[in-house]
Scaffold this active site. Structure first.
Site, PDB file in Angstrom:
ATOM      1  N   TYR A  67      43.455  36.479  50.654  1.00 55.16           N
ATOM      2  CA  TYR A  67      42.811  37.752  50.330  1.00 55.16           C
ATOM      3  C   TYR A  67      42.546  38.587  51.580  1.00 55.16           C
ATOM      4  CZ  TYR A  67      41.732  37.073  45.365  1.00 55.16           C
ATOM      5  OH  TYR A  67      41.796  36.944  44.012  1.00 55.16           O
TER       6      TYR A  67
ATOM      7  N   LYS B  73      47.401  22.770  47.775  1.00 55.92           N
ATOM      8  CA  LYS B  73      48.855  22.665  47.634  1.00 55.92           C
ATOM      9  C   LYS B  73      49.372  22.040  48.933  1.00 55.92           C
ATOM     10  CE  LYS B  73      52.714  23.513  45.379  1.00 55.92           C
ATOM     11  NZ  LYS B  73      53.088  22.821  44.131  1.00 55.92           N
TER      12      LYS B  73
ATOM     13  N   ASP C  40      49.060  23.120  40.907  1.00 53.62           N
ATOM     14  CA  ASP C  40      49.871  23.220  39.684  1.00 53.62           C
ATOM     15  C   ASP C  40      49.442  22.143  38.684  1.00 53.62           C
ATOM     16  OD1 ASP C  40      50.857  21.374  41.525  1.00 53.62           O
ATOM     17  OD2 ASP C  40      52.968  21.751  41.086  1.00 53.62           O
TER      18      ASP C  40
ATOM     19  N   ASP D   4      40.519  31.830  42.141  1.00 55.93           N
ATOM     20  CA  ASP D   4      40.609  33.027  41.301  1.00 55.93           C
ATOM     21  C   ASP D   4      41.355  32.684  40.016  1.00 55.93           C
ATOM     22  OD1 ASP D   4      40.510  35.776  40.578  1.00 55.93           O
ATOM     23  OD2 ASP D   4      42.578  35.992  41.243  1.00 55.93           O
TER      24      ASP D   4
ATOM     25  N   ASP E 108      39.652  31.766  35.955  1.00 57.94           N
ATOM     26  CA  ASP E 108      39.983  32.497  34.720  1.00 57.94           C
ATOM     27  C   ASP E 108      40.457  31.527  33.636  1.00 57.94           C
ATOM     28  OD1 ASP E 108      39.438  35.002  35.841  1.00 57.94           O
ATOM     29  OD2 ASP E 108      41.189  35.918  34.904  1.00 57.94           O
TER      30      ASP E 108
HETATM   31  C1  IPM Z   1      37.380  37.855  40.539  1.00 59.97           C
HETATM   32  C2  IPM Z   1      38.257  39.061  40.420  1.00 59.97           C
HETATM   33  C3  IPM Z   1      38.455  39.654  41.803  1.00 59.97           C
HETATM   34  C4  IPM Z   1      39.129  38.602  42.665  1.00 59.97           C
HETATM   35  C5  IPM Z   1      39.245  40.969  41.813  1.00 59.97           C
HETATM   36  C6  IPM Z   1      38.636  41.991  40.892  1.00 59.97           C
HETATM   37  C7  IPM Z   1      39.394  41.517  43.202  1.00 59.97           C
HETATM   38  O1  IPM Z   1      39.460  38.728  39.811  1.00 59.97           O
HETATM   39  O2  IPM Z   1      36.219  38.003  40.985  1.00 59.97           O
HETATM   40  O3  IPM Z   1      37.829  36.762  40.190  1.00 59.97           O
HETATM   41  O4  IPM Z   1      40.359  38.482  42.672  1.00 59.97           O
HETATM   42  O5  IPM Z   1      38.414  37.884  43.363  1.00 59.97           O
HETATM   43 MG    MG Z   2      39.546  36.735  39.103  1.00 59.24          MG
END
Ligand code: IPM
Ligand code: MG
Length: 367
Positions: free
Chosen positions: A145, A196, A229, A253, A257
């Site tokens: 990042y 990884k 993975d 990240d 999710d």
């Molecule tokens: C998160 C989001 C952020 C990230 C984005 C919005 C920059 O997806 O907080 O997980 O990638 O960290």
């Molecule tokens: Mg995210």
């Protein structure tokens, strides 16, 4: 005299302002019960800040955050600002600089699937009959990042090339390993570190550093390693095998999710991002935000689930203000509301569900 909780409120865009209103009203009630008052200032951030002040993270917002003990954050971005150059869009121009400005390296994302909600998970419910309780500890200020160079250039042969750089220092890995070990101490004393290391240099350093850290500082914690993975696959195959997941910025990240969706709804997931700095109370300064986004399709319609924002406020009470009992009372009120069958449309089954503000009122009644 009451304690005064001093924090900055950054509702942002989309559903941010509506769920923030509900979270603030819950905090006020909990404050009355627990002997604290709120002193906060609401500041522009993200798209609304671009519209009002020409910049996604205005200096006034940043300065206000610097004077306070924590930040309660909504969410930023939306279609209205997607035509801006990538570096000026709300996510890259507000959220990432905020994380960097306050060294918010430790992102704690609890993934809880309440037993009452297991039917909402896309997973076969027989693998998770009692719900889930996982926490993802994601490194938040390093890796791909932020690594330099990060650029798009035209090469001599006329081709175009883009570069992102994944970089980690040993010290960055050690400090996040420490957060994972402290978290695991209060839970089932198990950490799975995800990397990884069969491909990436940063992951080899990650694995060696984490192994050494736990050997020297947390011998009582059972540490395992998994390639990312495989971890993505194991999370959908058998999520109950995980308790604390420790990982770097981009893997975290993606995996968080995935964890969110197997926990039924993104609308239930909160997060805490803790920094290196202590606040005026000697507690970690932190930013608290829902894991989900601005949901522009339902913004302003009183449909959004306010739970993630309220749970983020509970995390703020716990980590930045040391108010564990008050945090627990919020979490219990949400559990009770859901157990009583009161739900917003994203988690309602067989009925249309209730609105954002009604959900807030039901939670408030159960505090
Ligand atoms: C998160 C989001 C952020 C990230 C984005 C919005 C920059 O997806 O907080 O997980 O990638 O960290
Ligand atoms: Mg995210």
């Amino acid at each position: 005299m009451d304690d005064i909780l001093n924090f900055s409120v950054l509702p942002g865009d989309g559903i941010g302002p509506e769920v923030m209103n509900v979270a603030l009203s819950i905090l006020k009630i909990v404050g009355r019960e627990n002997g604290f008052a709120l002193e906060y200032k609401t500041n522009d951030v993200g798209g609304i800040a671009i519209d009002n002040q020409g910049k996604a993270l205005p200096d006034a917002t940043l300065n206000d955050c610097r004077q306070r003990d924590a930040i309660l954050f909504g969410s930023v971005g939306g279609p209205k600002w997607e035509s801006l150059p990538p570096k000026e869009q709300p996510e890259r121009a507000a959220l990432l600089p905020l994380r960097k400005a306050f060294n918010l390296y430790a992102n704690i994302r609890p993934g809880c699937l309440f037993p009452e909600l297991v039917d909402l998970s896309p997973l076969k419910t027989q693998t998770i009959p009692d719900g889930l309780d996982i926490v993802c500890i994601r490194e938040l200020t390093g890796g791909i990042y932020f690594g330099q160079p990060k650029e798009t250039t035209t090469l001599e042969d006329g081709d175009t090339q883009a570069v992102d750089t994944m970089v980690y220092r040993k010290s960055e890995i050690e400090r996040i390993a420490k957060i994972a070990s402290i978290t695991a101490e209060t839970r089932s004393k198990k950490v799975c570190s995800v990397d990884k290391a069969n491909v990436l240099e940063t992951s080899i350093l990650w694995r060696n550093t984490v192994t050494e850290y736990f050997q020297q500082n947390a011998p009582g914690i059972e540490l395992s390693h998994m390639y990312v993975d495989n971890a993505a696959m194991q999370l959908v195959r058998d999520p109950s095998q995980f308790d604390v997941i420790l990982t770097e910025n981009m893997f975290g990240d993606i995996l968080s999710d995935e964890m969110a969706v197997i926990c039924g709804s993104l609308g239930m997931l909160s997060s805490a991002s803790l920094g290196t700095r202590a606040n005026s109370l000697g507690q970690p300064f932190g930013l608290y935000e829902p894991a989900g986004g601005t949901a522009p399709d339902i913004a302003g319609k009183n449909l959004a689930n306010p739970c993630a924002q309220i749970l983020s406020a509970a995390l703020m009470l716990r980590y930045s203000f040391g108010l564990e009992d008050a945090a627990k009372s919020i979490e219990n009120a949400i559990k009770q509301t859901i157990a009583d069958g009161l739900r917003t449309c994203d988690i309602a089954t067989g009925n249309p569900g209730i609105g954002t503000s009604e959900m807030g009122q039901e939670i408030a009644k159960r505090l």
